[in-house]
Design a protein around this motif. Structure first.
Motif, PDB file in Angstrom:
ATOM      1  N   THR A 287       0.820  -1.213   0.000  1.00 41.70           N
ATOM      2  CA  THR A 287       0.000   0.000   0.000  1.00 41.70           C
ATOM      3  C   THR A 287       0.858   1.269   0.000  1.00 41.70           C
ATOM      4  OG1 THR A 287      -0.227  -0.391   2.364  1.00 41.70           O
ATOM      5  CG2 THR A 287      -2.130  -0.918   0.997  1.00 41.70           C
ATOM      6  N   GLY A 288       2.144   1.122   0.261  1.00 41.01           N
ATOM      7  CA  GLY A 288       3.090   2.225   0.061  1.00 41.01           C
ATOM      8  C   GLY A 288       2.806   3.491   0.833  1.00 41.01           C
ATOM      9  N   GLY A 289       2.083   3.426   1.947  1.00 38.65           N
ATOM     10  CA  GLY A 289       1.802   4.623   2.732  1.00 38.65           C
ATOM     11  C   GLY A 289       0.348   5.063   2.654  1.00 38.65           C
ATOM     12  N   MET A 290      -0.446   4.319   1.887  1.00 41.26           N
ATOM     13  CA  MET A 290      -1.835   4.741   1.663  1.00 41.26           C
ATOM     14  C   MET A 290      -2.676   4.679   2.933  1.00 41.26           C
ATOM     15  SD  MET A 290      -4.340   3.223  -1.259  1.00 41.26           S
ATOM     16  CE  MET A 290      -3.297   3.483  -2.678  1.00 41.26           C
ATOM     17  N   ALA A 292      -1.569   5.121   6.047  1.00 38.86           N
ATOM     18  CA  ALA A 292      -1.151   6.285   6.838  1.00 38.86           C
ATOM     19  C   ALA A 292      -1.720   7.564   6.241  1.00 38.86           C
ATOM     20  CB  ALA A 292       0.375   6.360   6.893  1.00 38.86           C
ATOM     21  N   GLU A 293      -1.702   7.639   4.940  1.00 35.52           N
ATOM     22  CA  GLU A 293      -2.209   8.833   4.250  1.00 35.52           C
ATOM     23  C   GLU A 293      -3.694   9.022   4.553  1.00 35.52           C
ATOM     24  OE1 GLU A 293      -4.123  11.138   1.713  1.00 35.52           O
ATOM     25  OE2 GLU A 293      -4.157   9.086   0.956  1.00 35.52           O
ATOM     26  N   VAL A 310       7.002   2.587   5.891  1.00 31.84           N
ATOM     27  CA  VAL A 310       6.703   1.973   4.602  1.00 31.84           C
ATOM     28  C   VAL A 310       7.928   1.142   4.226  1.00 31.84           C
ATOM     29  CG1 VAL A 310       6.118   2.361   2.176  1.00 31.84           C
ATOM     30  CG2 VAL A 310       5.234   3.910   3.941  1.00 31.84           C
ATOM     31  N   TYR A 312       9.091  -1.031   1.752  1.00 30.57           N
ATOM     32  CA  TYR A 312       8.817  -1.535   0.401  1.00 30.57           C
ATOM     33  C   TYR A 312       9.854  -2.593   0.036  1.00 30.57           C
ATOM     34  CZ  TYR A 312       6.012  -0.731  -3.763  1.00 30.57           C
ATOM     35  OH  TYR A 312       5.113  -0.868  -4.790  1.00 30.57           O
ATOM     36  N   ARG A 397      -3.732  -2.762 -10.324  1.00 27.45           N
ATOM     37  CA  ARG A 397      -2.828  -2.338  -9.248  1.00 27.45           C
ATOM     38  C   ARG A 397      -3.459  -1.301  -8.318  1.00 27.45           C
ATOM     39  NH1 ARG A 397       2.671  -2.379  -8.328  1.00 27.45           N
ATOM     40  NH2 ARG A 397       3.490  -0.603  -7.178  1.00 27.45           N
ATOM     41  N   ARG A 401      -4.515  -1.952  -4.357  1.00 28.25           N
ATOM     42  CA  ARG A 401      -3.932  -1.135  -3.283  1.00 28.25           C
ATOM     43  C   ARG A 401      -5.026  -0.444  -2.467  1.00 28.25           C
ATOM     44  NH1 ARG A 401       1.274   1.520  -3.813  1.00 28.25           N
ATOM     45  NH2 ARG A 401       0.212   3.470  -4.252  1.00 28.25           N
TER      46      ARG A 401
ATOM     47  N   GLY B 289       2.603  10.099   4.187  1.00 28.00           N
ATOM     48  CA  GLY B 289       2.825   8.921   3.344  1.00 28.00           C
ATOM     49  C   GLY B 289       2.390   9.130   1.902  1.00 28.00           C
ATOM     50  N   MET B 290       1.879  10.322   1.620  1.00 24.26           N
ATOM     51  CA  MET B 290       1.326  10.576   0.278  1.00 24.26           C
ATOM     52  C   MET B 290       2.397  10.563  -0.812  1.00 24.26           C
ATOM     53  SD  MET B 290      -1.056  13.797  -0.748  1.00 24.26           S
ATOM     54  CE  MET B 290      -2.319  13.600   0.496  1.00 24.26           C
ATOM     55  N   ALA B 292       5.203   8.757  -0.759  1.00 20.58           N
ATOM     56  CA  ALA B 292       5.515   7.330  -0.964  1.00 20.58           C
ATOM     57  C   ALA B 292       4.394   6.646  -1.723  1.00 20.58           C
ATOM     58  CB  ALA B 292       5.731   6.648   0.391  1.00 20.58           C
ATOM     59  N   GLU B 293       3.177   6.992  -1.395  1.00 21.41           N
ATOM     60  CA  GLU B 293       2.013   6.386  -2.050  1.00 21.41           C
ATOM     61  C   GLU B 293       2.018   6.707  -3.542  1.00 21.41           C
ATOM     62  OE1 GLU B 293      -1.449   5.978  -3.863  1.00 21.41           O
ATOM     63  OE2 GLU B 293      -1.342   7.983  -3.003  1.00 21.41           O
ATOM     64  N   ARG B 294       2.335   7.950  -3.892  1.00 21.02           N
ATOM     65  CA  ARG B 294       2.379   8.328  -5.322  1.00 21.02           C
ATOM     66  C   ARG B 294       3.505   7.583  -6.039  1.00 21.02           C
ATOM     67  NH1 ARG B 294       0.434  13.950  -7.331  1.00 21.02           N
ATOM     68  NH2 ARG B 294       1.712  13.283  -9.079  1.00 21.02           N
ATOM     69  N   THR B 296       4.873   4.685  -5.209  1.00 16.64           N
ATOM     70  CA  THR B 296       4.601   3.245  -5.316  1.00 16.64           C
ATOM     71  C   THR B 296       3.356   2.943  -6.145  1.00 16.64           C
ATOM     72  OG1 THR B 296       3.398   3.258  -3.215  1.00 16.64           O
ATOM     73  CG2 THR B 296       5.745   2.694  -3.136  1.00 16.64           C
ATOM     74  N   SER B 297       2.637   3.975  -6.577  1.00 12.76           N
ATOM     75  CA  SER B 297       1.519   3.738  -7.499  1.00 12.76           C
ATOM     76  C   SER B 297       2.028   3.309  -8.871  1.00 12.76           C
ATOM     77  CB  SER B 297       0.646   4.991  -7.630  1.00 12.76           C
ATOM     78  OG  SER B 297       1.325   5.990  -8.355  1.00 12.76           O
ATOM     79  N   VAL B 298       3.304   3.541  -9.137  1.00 17.63           N
ATOM     80  CA  VAL B 298       3.886   3.208 -10.437  1.00 17.63           C
ATOM     81  C   VAL B 298       4.330   1.739 -10.424  1.00 17.63           C
ATOM     82  CG1 VAL B 298       5.682   3.778 -12.120  1.00 17.63           C
ATOM     83  CG2 VAL B 298       4.712   5.579 -10.646  1.00 17.63           C
ATOM     84  N   SER B 301       8.010   0.157  -9.333  1.00 14.11           N
ATOM     85  CA  SER B 301       8.745   1.130  -8.516  1.00 14.11           C
ATOM     86  C   SER B 301       9.655   0.458  -7.499  1.00 14.11           C
ATOM     87  CB  SER B 301       7.770   2.062  -7.792  1.00 14.11           C
ATOM     88  OG  SER B 301       6.716   1.331  -7.209  1.00 14.11           O
TER      89      SER B 301
END
Lengths: 424, 424
Positions: A287-290, A292-293, A310, A312, A397, A401, B289-290, B292-294, B296-298, B301
């Motif tokens: 989730t890469g921080g989602m 927490a966000e 996070v 990763y 993806r 997430r 975390g936003m 990181a979230e952006r 890792t959306s790729v 990554s």
């Protein structure tokens, strides 16, 4: 409910009709109207081509209320005011007060940019020119919002930028013509049910078994990232029917019900922590921080939420969360054991009372037969115990997430509710 | 460009016309049409009230192509097919092939739910009944997508769920009636410019100074979280004019240009890291975390991005990022010194080559006269050097967080480009 006054919303913007981005003004106005007891019958999105805008406005004028957004700028492409006047058969006049007010703003702006005021003059005259009989709602930038009263229908013209639109909409509601429309509206009641873990078809069946909608109650069922949102719109006088229907839907699904309001799960989690005097942290991989966000999107979350790791890369899971190398080796980074170790690690490192972890394969690559794309392990632990879950989530993806993040929030919600209920 | 075939998009859904959520199907279809050289003239969003849907469909039939989404379900509220047939003056007929196919799916479904098939029979008959002359595009769930050819106008009927709509849209494009409309379309060219750090008015001025749009080139300027997106739609034959205009816009703003495509900044950052063989991490406070979230959306990554520390609480900034207590005490958590120390800490802890940090006050509470809501400090560092920035960002909590995250991504992009250019 068809005796409610009807409203048309006309949204102008080339970038909107061409799909560059979704329109947010239409949904905002529609939701406001519904609350007030006016039926939002249509949202029309058009560009700046004259013929399209004229046609949409002509249709809009057949409703009791027509709300128009956008096209109020200073350039020749911004033709909303001129075309509204034409559609209403009204003349245009230069409003002297507006001329002075917009002129002053534009003069200051020209000075700041170091450009001659003459560059702005045509735009100022254009924006200060309004239809005969129009009421000004005040300025958004250099453009006035307007209300026009044509007796059987009222037109509200608002600027395109959403914060400005929302501000001038408040002013429009105070005007006599809009108040007259509102006086014929009978605001409906609302019932909101939010489920997690139930399928959409199970909720649809519960609704049907409880008698379905009708008789003054309209129901919509909407699936969002594994949550199922049921909204009832209740005509005046149908409250008893709405209450019966509500309880009929809830009865077979009670264990999945998490809210009877629009309060999102992250707020519920924060409130449960606050009530228990508990601090919160997350440990996230796919989730890469989602998570927490989402938690920190809530104002005031800092009194509960300490932070997140996070992790990763696998070496970060080891180094920052203390996930033992032999767990990563024997079970893999995407495993129940790793999810548990991530929670242990983040609670200890950040000194958090409660924590939740997510590790999974968001794809599109990285899946195997044993561990396919969409496989997600979650773990949550606190002073009152622990809960685990794993799923193979469908979707791309982004969907995987989002669903994993929502599922993590619900896992920690259930843990906190279970601890609270056990303590009670 | 007015000789392009025109299309109307009719989106049905009570939850959409009532503003429960923004419609995504209209923008998807509109963007597709524009690419193909068909002008998306209007998007109409209506509920399931018969009168509204009939009117919207009647208008839609005046365009060369009418694309309808939603209302194909098995219940009595789902009336799109029946009303499209009526609008076209076509009869309805039970399609035997569809009847067999939908029946089989529903039988299996009924079995899985342990419910009698008779409960589904009316829905199956309804969904297998289509207008005379309609082509089936195949099923989405139990509903067929349809194409209807009326000579001067073609109607495409698609299901509401976006993945299904997108899948059947591909099939619709292959049909003879839609191909006939496409044969009259002349796909335009596109130019895309993406700026960061320039104001919208500076970009508008550059466009005007370069001659403005017209002569086969249409320009839209759109501001998003501090990025300015310029899109040119170029009629066949106007390529030279478009190239001149593009270079005219870029000339005074070259230092702000970060892309000539739709590639988002997080992808550019990842590519720059990959090209330099560098790993990446973030240290975040107010963005939660936003960033990181952006990143890792790729997809993919994970070969570059190691992870993030979200240090929301001050003790986490000390404990997990090694921000010295005296820096927090003397300068505060929202300071250039803390932002720098966060980067130093996260690079060391996570072993990352490059890192970026954000610390700020997202509001609505927590602001002071010296440190107002919106104040954000950012820092980025890597083997090639470091960059810092601070802003007072306007907007509400969500806007401030978004803008801070976008600014962080651009800060690290600039750092990486500067290192790359220095090495070249």
């Amino acid at each position: 409910m068809t005796d409610r006054p009807r409203a048309f919303i006309v949204v102008t913007g080339s970038e909107l009709v061409r799909g560059d981005r979704p329109d947010l003004n239409g949904p905002f106005i529609a939701a406001e109207l519904l609350q007030l007891g006016i039926e939002p019958a249509r949202i029309s999105i058009v560009g700046d081509a004259e013929a399209e805008l004229v046609e949409a406005l002509a249709e809009g004028l057949r409703a009791d209320l027509c709300v128009v957004s956008g096209g109020l700028g200073p350039t020749h492409d911004d033709r909303t005011v001129e075309l509204v006047a034409r559609a209403l058969g009204a003349g245009l006049r230069l409003d002297e007060d507006l001329h002075v007010e917009i002129g002053a703003i534009s003069r200051a702006f020209a000075e700041r940019l170091g450009r001659p005021y003459v560059d702005f003059e045509a735009g100022v005259l254009k924006q200060a020119t309004i239809p005969d009989g129009a009421l000004s709602l005040g300025l958004a930038g250099t453009a006035p919002g307007l209300v026009l009263d044509r007796g059987e229908s009222v037109v509200v013209v608002l600027p395109g930028p959403p914060p400005e639109l929302q501000r001038l909409w408040r002013s429009a509601l105070e005007t006599a013509p809009v108040q007259r429309v509102l006086s014929r509206a009978r605001p409906p009641g609302f019932r909101k049910l939010r489920f997690f873990g139930a399928s959409e078809s199970a909720v649809a069946k519960a609704l049907a078994d409880a008698g379905g909608d009708g008789d003054g109650v309209e129901a919509t069922i909407c699936a969002r990232d594994f949550e199922i949102h049921v909204d009832l719109v209740v005509a005046p006088g149908a409250d008893q029917r709405a209450d019966e229907l509500t309880e009929g839907i809830v009865a077979p699904l009670e264990r999945y019900l998490f809210s009877r309001s629009e309060q999102p799960v992250e707020e519920i989690v924060l409130e449960l922590c606050r009530a228990g005097g508990l601090t919160l942290a997350t440990a996230e991989s796919c989730t890469g921080g989602m998570v927490a966000e989402r938690i920190t999107s809530v104002p005031g979350s800092s009194d509960v939420f300490l932070g997140a790791v996070v992790a990763y890369a696998d070496e970060v899971k080891g180094r920052e969360l203390g996930v033992p190398a032999d767990i990563l080796e024997r079970h893999g980074a995407v495993s129940a054991e790793t999810a548990t170790a991530m929670v242990v690690g983040v609670r200890e490192r950040l000194g958090a009372d409660v924590a939740v972890s997510v590790t999974g394969i968001a794809g599109p690559g990285g899946g195997t037969e044993a561990k396919p794309v969409g496989l997600v392990y979650l773990h949550a632990a606190g002073p009152g115990g622990a809960r685990s879950a794993d799923f193979v989530l469908p979707g791309d993806r982004g969907t995987i997430r989002h669903r994993a993040a929502v599922t993590a929030l619900h896992l920690v919600r259930r843990l906190l509710q279970q601890s609270r209920d056990a303590a009670a």
